[in-house]
Design a protein around this motif. Structure first.
Motif, mmCIF file in Angstrom:
data_model
loop_
_atom_site.group_PDB
_atom_site.id
_atom_site.type_symbol
_atom_site.label_atom_id
_atom_site.label_comp_id
_atom_site.label_asym_id
_atom_site.label_seq_id
_atom_site.Cartn_x
_atom_site.Cartn_y
_atom_site.Cartn_z
ATOM 1 N N ALA A 1 0.844 -1.193 0.000
ATOM 2 C CA ALA A 1 0.000 0.000 0.000
ATOM 3 C C ALA A 1 0.882 1.246 0.000
ATOM 4 C CB ALA A 1 -0.933 -0.009 1.203
ATOM 5 N N GLY A 2 0.568 2.190 -0.869
ATOM 6 C CA GLY A 2 1.339 3.427 -0.972
ATOM 7 C C GLY A 2 2.340 3.429 -2.119
ATOM 8 N N ASP A 3 2.716 2.239 -2.616
ATOM 9 C CA ASP A 3 3.624 2.152 -3.761
ATOM 10 C C ASP A 3 2.874 2.504 -5.043
ATOM 11 O OD1 ASP A 3 5.565 1.223 -2.053
ATOM 12 O OD2 ASP A 3 5.479 -0.855 -2.746
ATOM 13 N N THR A 4 3.573 3.127 -5.987
ATOM 14 C CA THR A 4 3.021 3.340 -7.325
ATOM 15 C C THR A 4 4.075 2.940 -8.349
ATOM 16 O OG1 THR A 4 3.759 5.642 -7.458
ATOM 17 C CG2 THR A 4 1.528 5.260 -6.634
ATOM 18 N N LEU A 5 3.607 2.570 -9.521
ATOM 19 C CA LEU A 5 4.501 2.123 -10.575
ATOM 20 C C LEU A 5 3.944 2.583 -11.914
ATOM 21 C CD1 LEU A 5 6.938 0.324 -11.402
ATOM 22 C CD2 LEU A 5 5.334 -1.592 -11.477
ATOM 23 N N GLN A 6 4.718 3.371 -12.659
ATOM 24 C CA GLN A 6 4.331 3.795 -14.011
ATOM 25 C C GLN A 6 4.572 2.616 -14.943
ATOM 26 O OE1 GLN A 6 3.032 6.906 -14.764
ATOM 27 N NE2 GLN A 6 2.673 6.202 -16.841
ATOM 28 N N VAL A 7 3.514 2.143 -15.613
ATOM 29 C CA VAL A 7 3.624 0.916 -16.394
ATOM 30 C C VAL A 7 2.549 0.863 -17.482
ATOM 31 C CG1 VAL A 7 2.150 -0.450 -14.858
ATOM 32 C CG2 VAL A 7 3.970 -1.588 -16.095
ATOM 33 N N LYS A 8 2.742 -0.041 -18.423
ATOM 34 C CA LYS A 8 1.745 -0.304 -19.467
ATOM 35 C C LYS A 8 1.580 -1.818 -19.522
ATOM 36 C CE LYS A 8 3.041 1.279 -23.404
ATOM 37 N NZ LYS A 8 3.382 1.659 -24.782
ATOM 38 N N PHE A 9 0.311 -2.294 -19.469
ATOM 39 C CA PHE A 9 0.101 -3.728 -19.572
ATOM 40 C C PHE A 9 -1.158 -4.049 -20.352
ATOM 41 C CE2 PHE A 9 -2.687 -3.245 -15.905
ATOM 42 C CZ PHE A 9 -3.535 -4.345 -15.908
ATOM 43 N N ALA A 10 -1.217 -5.289 -20.816
ATOM 44 C CA ALA A 10 -2.328 -5.751 -21.641
ATOM 45 C C ALA A 10 -3.050 -6.903 -20.956
ATOM 46 C CB ALA A 10 -1.824 -6.209 -23.000
ATOM 47 N N SER A 11 -4.358 -6.908 -21.102
ATOM 48 C CA SER A 11 -5.182 -7.999 -20.602
ATOM 49 C C SER A 11 -6.549 -7.902 -21.250
ATOM 50 C CB SER A 11 -5.302 -7.925 -19.075
ATOM 51 O OG SER A 11 -5.998 -9.073 -18.606
ATOM 52 N N ASN A 12 -7.431 -8.814 -20.884
ATOM 53 C CA ASN A 12 -8.798 -8.762 -21.389
ATOM 54 C C ASN A 12 -9.696 -8.073 -20.372
ATOM 55 O OD1 ASN A 12 -7.705 -10.234 -23.420
ATOM 56 N ND2 ASN A 12 -9.298 -11.770 -23.459
ATOM 57 N N ILE A 13 -10.709 -7.406 -20.881
ATOM 58 C CA ILE A 13 -11.637 -6.671 -20.027
ATOM 59 C C ILE A 13 -12.647 -7.646 -19.421
ATOM 60 C CG2 ILE A 13 -13.430 -4.893 -19.979
ATOM 61 C CD1 ILE A 13 -11.970 -3.573 -22.375
ATOM 62 N N ASN A 14 -12.811 -7.561 -18.094
ATOM 63 C CA ASN A 14 -13.857 -8.321 -17.400
ATOM 64 C C ASN A 14 -15.184 -7.575 -17.506
ATOM 65 O OD1 ASN A 14 -12.928 -10.747 -16.377
ATOM 66 N ND2 ASN A 14 -12.293 -9.897 -14.432
ATOM 67 N N THR A 15 -15.198 -6.352 -16.982
ATOM 68 C CA THR A 15 -16.429 -5.561 -16.941
ATOM 69 C C THR A 15 -16.100 -4.087 -17.145
ATOM 70 O OG1 THR A 15 -16.263 -5.308 -14.540
ATOM 71 C CG2 THR A 15 -17.646 -7.102 -15.329
ATOM 72 N N THR A 16 -17.121 -3.332 -17.514
ATOM 73 C CA THR A 16 -17.000 -1.874 -17.586
ATOM 74 C C THR A 16 -18.188 -1.270 -16.855
ATOM 75 O OG1 THR A 16 -18.239 -1.734 -19.664
ATOM 76 C CG2 THR A 16 -15.840 -1.906 -19.836
ATOM 77 N N CYS A 17 -18.058 -0.022 -16.449
ATOM 78 C CA CYS A 17 -19.154 0.709 -15.818
ATOM 79 C C CYS A 17 -20.292 0.825 -16.825
ATOM 80 C CB CYS A 17 -18.676 2.095 -15.392
ATOM 81 S SG CYS A 17 -20.001 3.176 -14.824
ATOM 82 N N LYS A 18 -21.468 0.376 -16.429
ATOM 83 C CA LYS A 18 -22.618 0.386 -17.338
ATOM 84 C C LYS A 18 -23.332 1.735 -17.382
ATOM 85 C CE LYS A 18 -22.041 -3.909 -18.356
ATOM 86 N NZ LYS A 18 -20.895 -4.114 -19.176
ATOM 87 N N LYS A 19 -23.010 2.631 -16.443
ATOM 88 C CA LYS A 19 -23.672 3.941 -16.446
ATOM 89 C C LYS A 19 -22.958 4.950 -17.329
ATOM 90 C CE LYS A 19 -26.140 3.806 -12.104
ATOM 91 N NZ LYS A 19 -26.489 4.532 -10.918
ATOM 92 N N LYS A 20 -21.618 5.048 -17.173
ATOM 93 C CA LYS A 20 -20.861 6.068 -17.902
ATOM 94 C C LYS A 20 -19.648 5.521 -18.655
ATOM 95 C CE LYS A 20 -21.742 9.958 -14.806
ATOM 96 N NZ LYS A 20 -21.107 10.977 -13.981
ATOM 97 N N GLY A 21 -19.186 4.347 -18.276
ATOM 98 C CA GLY A 21 -17.920 3.863 -18.834
ATOM 99 C C GLY A 21 -16.737 4.477 -18.109
ATOM 100 N N CYS A 22 -16.941 4.835 -16.828
ATOM 101 C CA CYS A 22 -15.912 5.561 -16.077
ATOM 102 C C CYS A 22 -14.915 4.654 -15.356
ATOM 103 C CB CYS A 22 -16.564 6.532 -15.096
ATOM 104 S SG CYS A 22 -17.652 5.752 -13.897
ATOM 105 N N TRP A 23 -15.079 3.337 -15.447
ATOM 106 C CA TRP A 23 -14.106 2.402 -14.905
ATOM 107 C C TRP A 23 -14.228 1.076 -15.645
ATOM 108 C CZ3 TRP A 23 -16.435 -2.001 -13.270
ATOM 109 C CH2 TRP A 23 -17.745 -1.916 -12.789
ATOM 110 N N MET A 24 -13.236 0.216 -15.464
ATOM 111 C CA MET A 24 -13.295 -1.147 -15.984
ATOM 112 C C MET A 24 -12.416 -2.037 -15.126
ATOM 113 S SD MET A 24 -11.138 -0.967 -19.527
ATOM 114 C CE MET A 24 -9.459 -0.383 -19.589
#
Length: 171
Positions: A64-87
């Motif tokens: 907790a508290g660590d951050t890491l600048q990174v780029k990664f690929a995966s498949n989407i499980n779910t997305t926000c159904k109201k606005k698309g504001c998260w996945m």
């Protein structure tokens, strides 16, 4: 004279084999680059992208508290159904990363993105849910006292703040 003919035959065969190998590599590259992407947020590319397995290994070494600048690929499980504001993106071992978008500046499709390949670029971090918060949530959810008492460890949550996202048009 025989030596000269044999030499040129070997040279020709050697060059032909090298050309065939290059042709195979070009074909593999073409196959690899056949995905087309929709871009959201900042413009990013698909190069130098970690796999979901590599990303999970990074998350497991964070606290907790660590951050890491990174780029990664995966498949989407779910997305926000109201606005698309998260996945959420799939990680190995039934884990997932919860992805929000930097400064609420862009959204992803609300429908139809599930199971499509996504590439996210931004900051990975860990949020830890305390035992007290977990017990409070369990109580609010109507869990029994016995179930609440079984909560003895905090939970590590894998989070990601994306500044750019690519979602494959095809799978």
């Amino acid at each position: 004279m025989k030596k000269t003919i044999v030499f040129f035959a070997m040279l020709t065969l050697s060059v032909a084999c090298k050309k065939e190998n290059n042709s195979q590599n070009e074909t593999q590259t073409e196959i690899k680059d056949t995905l087309t992407y929709q871009s959201f947020g900042e413009n990013i590319t698909s190069d130098e992208t970690l796999s979901k397995e590599e990303m999970l290994a990074k998350y497991e070494n964070m606290k907790a508290g660590d951050t890491l600048q990174v780029k990664f690929a995966s498949n989407i499980n779910t997305t926000c159904k109201k606005k698309g504001c998260w996945m959420t993106l799939k990680l190995p071992n039934e884990q997932e990363a919860f992805v929000k978008f930097k400064d609420y500046a862009f959204f992803v499709p609300k429908e139809g993105a599930e199971n499509h390949k996504a590439i996210v670029s931004g900051k990975a971090f860990i949020e830890e849910t305390s035992v007290d918060d977990l017990k409070h949530e369990a109580k609010d959810a109507g869990k029994s006292q016995e179930e609440i008492d079984k909560i003895i460890e905090p939970i590590k949550n894998y989070r990601f703040m994306a500044d750019g996202v690519l979602i494959a048009d095809n799978q």
